[in-house]
Design an enzyme around this catalytic site. Structure first.
Site: not given
Length: 421
Positions: A260, A275, A347, A350, A388
């Site tokens: 990403r 991130r 987070e 999801s 994560r």
């Protein structure tokens, strides 16, 4: 993506749903363009029928020795009219499609209404936050002190937002990945897939990343895209297919690297592994008939939760509000894991139900018990993000001397190692 006919027949639901997401839509224009398109398609079919009839008459007259010049001229004129009208309808369809393909999905009725994450609703939590007798260090400080996490050399090689894991932390990342796959395949009966990491435009269009979010992706010089998540190739396993309803649900899982660009995150989470441009994730994808997708969504959430429960990491589950939903999602549960050094939940997964939004874009259909062809529902979730999970594990299982205790479920994957020090 939407069925234009559905928009016309469900205009109020369409507008109200999008208004909840803060998206203002001129449905009158969409319906007006759609009606003109449908009328032109009907006219086109009439012209084609007239041409076919005239062409048939030419053959009949020639066979009987009659003059067919009138019919020949008629066919020539009709061909010109058909070509012109075909071009017009192609432009009309392109205009409607371009207008609708950037409109997000309509949310479920029970999705909380709100502009941003402040309106998200915590619906459940698990585990107790550890009461440290010392000030807990951040995962990056722990990793650097162990000489097993290197951001400087990663930046030298690849630039910012990359990390190099070494020695036992590299092994721990591998252990987490294998553990997650084993749980999902053996306990939850997902089918493991090893998909490509490079995909074409149509695959990303199908899952909703294109055309609106191209800036968030990495593109190669060969016109391929690096996948932002395994959701893309896994969901596209049913693109352009019609299958019998009896084979559903289909459940897939995959461990892949994800890429990403983080184009919209300048200045956010620049420190550590929160991130990154490249990270590993175990993805869950379900393909369901419409009547079962809500139950499948709840099941997927429990599957993702199971990973954190077995790792004994404190977490909470959040029902995202309309303003925080992803583009393709009609409803999303976020699982947020506790990060001691930040004193906050972040987070880690999801889980989204996209209803028929993606399936329409990729032409994924099924034949129901009455032999009627209908559009499928698609769901996706992180099962979970490996990086994560790793950083959460480091922070929650740290000792005062900077060593890391290995959770019991991972000890077999670490060849019996119980502590990293």
């Amino acid at each position: 993506m939407y069925d234009f006919k559905w928009i016309k027949e469900n205009r109020l639901e369409f507008e109200e749903g999008l208004n909840k997401r803060g998206t203002k839509i001129d449905s009158n224009l969409i319906i007006e363009l759609y009606d003109k398109y449908v009328k032109n398609i009907s006219n086109l079919q009439d012209l084609q029928n007239s041409r076919n009839k005239a062409s048939k008459n030419i053959g009949i007259k020639k066979a009987s020795g009659q003059d067919a010049s009138k019919e020949i001229n008629e066919v020539s004129k009709l061909k010109i009219e058909i070509s012109k009208l075909q071009d017009e309808t192609d432009v009309q369809f392109h205009n409607i499609k371009s207008m609708v393909e950037v409109i997000p999905n309509v949310p479920f009725a029970d999705v909380p209404i709100g502009d941003n994450e402040k309106y998200n609703q915590v619906i459940k939590s698990y585990g107790k936050k550890r009461n440290f007798s010392f000030t807990p260090k951040s995962h990056d400080e722990l990793g650097i002190n162990l000489n097993m996490m290197d951001f400087e050399k990663a930046a030298d090689i690849s630039g910012s937002r990359f990390v190099i894991l070494k020695n036992k932390l590299a092994r721990l990342e591998r252990a987490l990945s294998a553990f997650m796959l084993d749980v999902h395949t053996e306990k939850h009966k997902y089918l493991e897939v090893n998909p490509p990491s490079l995909v074409r435009d149509n695959s990303l269009y199908g899952t909703g990343q294109l055309p609106k979010f191209s800036d968030d992706l990495f593109k190669t010089s060969s016109d391929h895209w690096l996948i932002p998540t395994a959701e893309v190739p896994l969901t596209n396993l049913v693109s352009n297919t019609i299958n019998d309803y009896k084979i559903f649900p289909l459940r897939y899982t995959a461990l892949t690297n994800c890429y990403r660009s983080e184009a919209g995150s300048a200045g956010k989470d620049t420190k550590g592994m929160i991130r990154l441009h490249e990270f590993k994730k175990v993805e869950l994808v379900s393909i369901s008939i419409p009547e079962e997708s809500e139950n499948e969504h709840e099941r997927m959430l429990l599957c993702a939760e199971e990973i954190l429960k077995q790792l004994d990491l404190p977490y909470q589950v959040v029902n995202l509000c309309t303003g925080d939903l992803g583009f393709s999602a009609a409803k999303t549960y976020d699982i947020e894991v506790w990060i001691p050094s930040q004193n906050v939940f972040r987070e880690i997964s999801s889980c989204s139900n996209c209803k028929d939004f993606q399936a329409r874009r990729m032409n994924a259909r099924f034949r129901d018990e009455n032999k009627v062809i209908r559009t499928l529902h698609t769901l996706n979730g992180s099962g979970v993000a490996v990086g994560r999970a790793l950083l959460a594990l480091l922070e929650n299982y740290q000792e005062q001397d900077g060593s890391i205790v290995i959770p019991d479920v991972l000890v077999p994957y670490m060849n019996g190692l119980k502590k990293i020090e």
